[in-house]
Design a protein around this motif. Structure first.
Motif, PDB file in Angstrom:
ATOM      1  N   ASP A 265     -36.420  -2.175  60.788  1.00 17.92           N
ATOM      2  CA  ASP A 265     -35.387  -1.980  59.669  1.00 17.92           C
ATOM      3  C   ASP A 265     -34.129  -2.679  60.387  1.00 17.92           C
ATOM      4  OD1 ASP A 265     -36.721  -0.224  58.103  1.00 17.92           O
ATOM      5  OD2 ASP A 265     -35.127   1.886  59.057  1.00 17.92           O
ATOM      6  N   THR A 266     -34.324  -3.087  61.732  1.00 11.57           N
ATOM      7  CA  THR A 266     -33.232  -3.846  61.608  1.00 11.57           C
ATOM      8  C   THR A 266     -33.310  -5.406  61.419  1.00 11.57           C
ATOM      9  OG1 THR A 266     -32.175  -2.371  63.296  1.00 11.57           O
ATOM     10  CG2 THR A 266     -31.675  -4.471  63.707  1.00 11.57           C
ATOM     11  N   ILE A 267     -34.235  -5.698  62.058  1.00 11.94           N
ATOM     12  CA  ILE A 267     -35.317  -7.335  62.301  1.00 11.94           C
ATOM     13  C   ILE A 267     -35.672  -7.709  61.239  1.00 11.94           C
ATOM     14  CG2 ILE A 267     -37.206  -8.108  63.232  1.00 11.94           C
ATOM     15  CD1 ILE A 267     -36.968  -7.128  65.707  1.00 11.94           C
ATOM     16  N   ALA A 268     -36.235  -6.751  60.331  1.00 10.55           N
ATOM     17  CA  ALA A 268     -36.502  -6.680  58.541  1.00 10.55           C
ATOM     18  C   ALA A 268     -36.757  -5.832  57.198  1.00 10.55           C
ATOM     19  CB  ALA A 268     -38.509  -6.793  58.189  1.00 10.55           C
TER      20      ALA A 268
ATOM     21  N   ALA B 296     -30.990 -10.458  70.161  1.00 14.14           N
ATOM     22  CA  ALA B 296     -31.720 -10.905  70.561  1.00 14.14           C
ATOM     23  C   ALA B 296     -33.184 -11.580  70.191  1.00 14.14           C
ATOM     24  CB  ALA B 296     -32.047 -10.573  72.229  1.00 14.14           C
ATOM     25  N   THR B 297     -33.875 -10.773  69.719  1.00 18.48           N
ATOM     26  CA  THR B 297     -35.466 -10.949  69.106  1.00 18.48           C
ATOM     27  C   THR B 297     -34.780 -12.181  68.219  1.00 18.48           C
ATOM     28  OG1 THR B 297     -35.780  -8.619  69.304  1.00 18.48           O
ATOM     29  CG2 THR B 297     -36.977 -10.084  68.080  1.00 18.48           C
ATOM     30  N   LEU B 298     -33.860 -12.159  67.394  1.00 19.74           N
ATOM     31  CA  LEU B 298     -34.749 -13.050  66.119  1.00 19.74           C
ATOM     32  C   LEU B 298     -32.870 -14.342  67.217  1.00 19.74           C
ATOM     33  CD1 LEU B 298     -32.249 -11.158  64.007  1.00 19.74           C
ATOM     34  CD2 LEU B 298     -35.123 -11.924  64.120  1.00 19.74           C
TER      35      LEU B 298
ATOM     36  N   LEU C  70     -33.532 -13.219  55.722  1.00 22.90           N
ATOM     37  CA  LEU C  70     -33.010 -14.074  54.690  1.00 22.90           C
ATOM     38  C   LEU C  70     -33.705 -15.126  54.029  1.00 22.90           C
ATOM     39  CD1 LEU C  70     -28.798 -14.532  55.012  1.00 22.90           C
ATOM     40  CD2 LEU C  70     -30.164 -12.812  53.393  1.00 22.90           C
ATOM     41  N   ALA C  71     -34.564 -15.113  55.166  1.00 26.91           N
ATOM     42  CA  ALA C  71     -35.552 -16.472  54.744  1.00 26.91           C
ATOM     43  C   ALA C  71     -36.996 -15.757  53.989  1.00 26.91           C
ATOM     44  CB  ALA C  71     -35.458 -17.120  55.917  1.00 26.91           C
ATOM     45  N   ALA C  72     -37.192 -14.472  54.528  1.00 26.23           N
ATOM     46  CA  ALA C  72     -38.436 -13.627  54.526  1.00 26.23           C
ATOM     47  C   ALA C  72     -38.059 -12.719  52.683  1.00 26.23           C
ATOM     48  CB  ALA C  72     -38.579 -13.089  55.303  1.00 26.23           C
TER      49      ALA C  72
ATOM     50  N   ALA D 201     -27.893   0.077  71.095  1.00 27.13           N
ATOM     51  CA  ALA D 201     -29.250  -0.875  71.769  1.00 27.13           C
ATOM     52  C   ALA D 201     -29.868  -1.770  70.700  1.00 27.13           C
ATOM     53  CB  ALA D 201     -29.293   0.752  72.667  1.00 27.13           C
ATOM     54  N   VAL D 202     -30.284  -0.776  69.887  1.00 31.61           N
ATOM     55  CA  VAL D 202     -31.133  -1.392  68.945  1.00 31.61           C
ATOM     56  C   VAL D 202     -30.892  -2.296  68.232  1.00 31.61           C
ATOM     57  CG1 VAL D 202     -32.879  -0.978  66.885  1.00 31.61           C
ATOM     58  CG2 VAL D 202     -32.028   1.181  68.227  1.00 31.61           C
TER      59      VAL D 202
END
Length: 441
Positions: A156-159, A20-22, A187-189, A13-14
């Motif tokens: 932890d999932t997004i960043a 989707a947020t990405l 990766l860009a971050a 779920a996370v």
């Protein structure tokens, strides 16, 4: 990209909402109709800070949806496998039935240029086995272990702090490029990226969890010695933590680790190592598990030892009729997870010894009651401690760390507290008239 996520429990779920947020188009698939109904309506079936917001935003954008029908995953470029691998009922081994079922469900939908990506924690050798099945459809398999911390899973999932790709030797570059597109923002971050083989990727997760479990168990072993010789394990941890080779993180002595990952992952790692004939290499993990479990009994012993037992009748249990307040039931703060929770285990042991246990947790009462229904579940700290003869801190929620010991003193029958997480200031509590018991202090 169009992405499917097979399995919509905690990990799935996370992951679905975060993808989707990405900016990806995501469908989450799970056979549990009630779970899917909740997620599709914008409600989470468990507590995780920040998940509600990104779930609802993803649904509102139209990029995120959930279904019980695996066919909805057809046409996705990337299929993530995020199902559970619980401990087998008859051994310490991981139960891979959910992983194998997820792959079997996907096989009829797969074709060339599609990538199946495992995120579940599996015994080493699993990916190679599954890759053979997937390759028969023309699709490919990669293994991309998760490193989520409950309470920080969205972040932890997004960043993430690193990305690990386990890929096939022949198609590795192409598969890594697909995953690079999935995680382009991270990766860009500057997120570190490690591309390796299947076996190494599988080992990374269990090796990381085993190291953390070892570090926690080590300081709990020192806690046992500190209690014998009159030392303070918190000061000890501070002192050795200044050594940059050691570090202070995960040197918190107390009730020990729990949850749905560390305990079952280290047991599954030991079981797999024994299957491979290398059990001696990780035999020490059995001792870590034993140390961890002993800390729970230590809290029980502290509670029993706080009463002299002189008013117990013949044959009575050690805590017969004693009023115990249990603050915290989840295995860690900022989570409603009670799987292998040390705090809930202690509460159950105290009840079994005859205590009347009044328990309160900000998020976990319902889940705890489903597993241990015999406790008295309360809606507030005040309700739990009213008339208590002893208070036990089992989970270090901020609400509990910020309690006013002087104010709480007026609500209990006996001002005795067992700080199972060494989260409170002993001087402040003793100064307010409490008898304070810590772990290894």
């Amino acid at each position: 990209m169009k992405i499917s996520v097979k399995g919509c429990g905690y990990l799935g779920a996370v992951h679905a909402a975060a993808m989707a947020t990405l900016g990806h188009e995501v469908v989450g698939v799970d056979p549990d109709a009630r779970k899917i109904e909740l997620l599709q309506s914008g409600e989470t079936p468990f507590f995780e800070p920040g998940l509600d917001e990104i779930l609802r935003a993803g649904l509102a954008s139209g990029r995120l949806s959930f279904s019980t029908e695996t066919e909805r995953a057809a046409g996705a470029q990337v299929h993530f496998i995020a199902v559970g691998t619980p401990q087998s009922a008859d051994s310490g081994s991981a139960d891979l039935s959910y992983v194998r079922a997820a792959i079997a469900d996907l096989l009829p939908l797969l074709g060339p240029d599609q990538l199946v990506v495992g995120k579940s924690t599996v015994p080493v050798g699993t990916a190679a086995e599954l890759a053979r099945l997937v390759s028969e459809t023309g699709a490919r398999l990669a293994w991309n272990p998760e490193f989520l911390r409950e309470g920080f899973a969205v972040q932890d999932t997004i960043a993430p702090d690193r990305l690990v790709y386990g890929v096939d030797r022949e198609s590795g570059d192409a598969d890594a490029a697909v995953l690079d597109a999935v995680y382009a923002e991270a990766l860009a971050a500057g997120t570190p990226r490690i591309v390796t083989d299947y076996a190494t990727a599988e080992l990374v997760k269990v090796a990381a969890n085993s190291f953390l479990a070892t570090k926690i168990s080590f300081i709990n072993a020192m806690s046992e010695i500190a209690e014998t010789v009159g030392a303070d394990v918190v000061t000890l941890a501070d002192a050795i933590g200044h050594d940059e080779r050691i570090g202070r993180k995960f040197l918190g002595a107390g009730l020990g680790f729990g949850g749905g990952c560390l305990p079952k992952d280290i047991r599954a790692f030991v079981a797999r190592a024994e299957e491979l004939g290398t059990g001696e290499s990780v035999a020490f993990l059995k001792q870590m598990d034993e140390i961890n479990l002993r800390r729970r009994q230590r809290v029980v012993d502290l509670v029993v030892g706080s009463f002299d037992g002189s008013d117990l009748g013949d044959g009575a249990t050690p805590l017969a009729g004693r009023s115990v307040a249990m603050l915290g039931l989840s295995f860690k703060p900022n989570s409603d997870d009670v799987r292998d929770s040390p705090a809930l285990d202690v509460a159950a042991r105290l009840h079994a010894l005859g205590a009347v246990v009044s328990a309160y947790d900000p998020e976990t009462n319902r889940n705890a009651a489903a597993r241990v229904p015999d406790l008295r579940y309360c809606d507030s700290v005040e309700d739990a401690v009213r008339g208590a003869e002893i208070v036990v801190l089992g989970t270090e929620w901020l609400e509990f760390r910020e309690l006013d010991p002087a104010g709480l003193r007026t609500q209990v029958e006996r001002a005795v507290i067992v700080d199972g997480r060494n989260a409170l200031d002993p001087d402040a509590w003793r100064g307010a008239g409490w008898t304070y018991h810590g772990m290894g202090r």
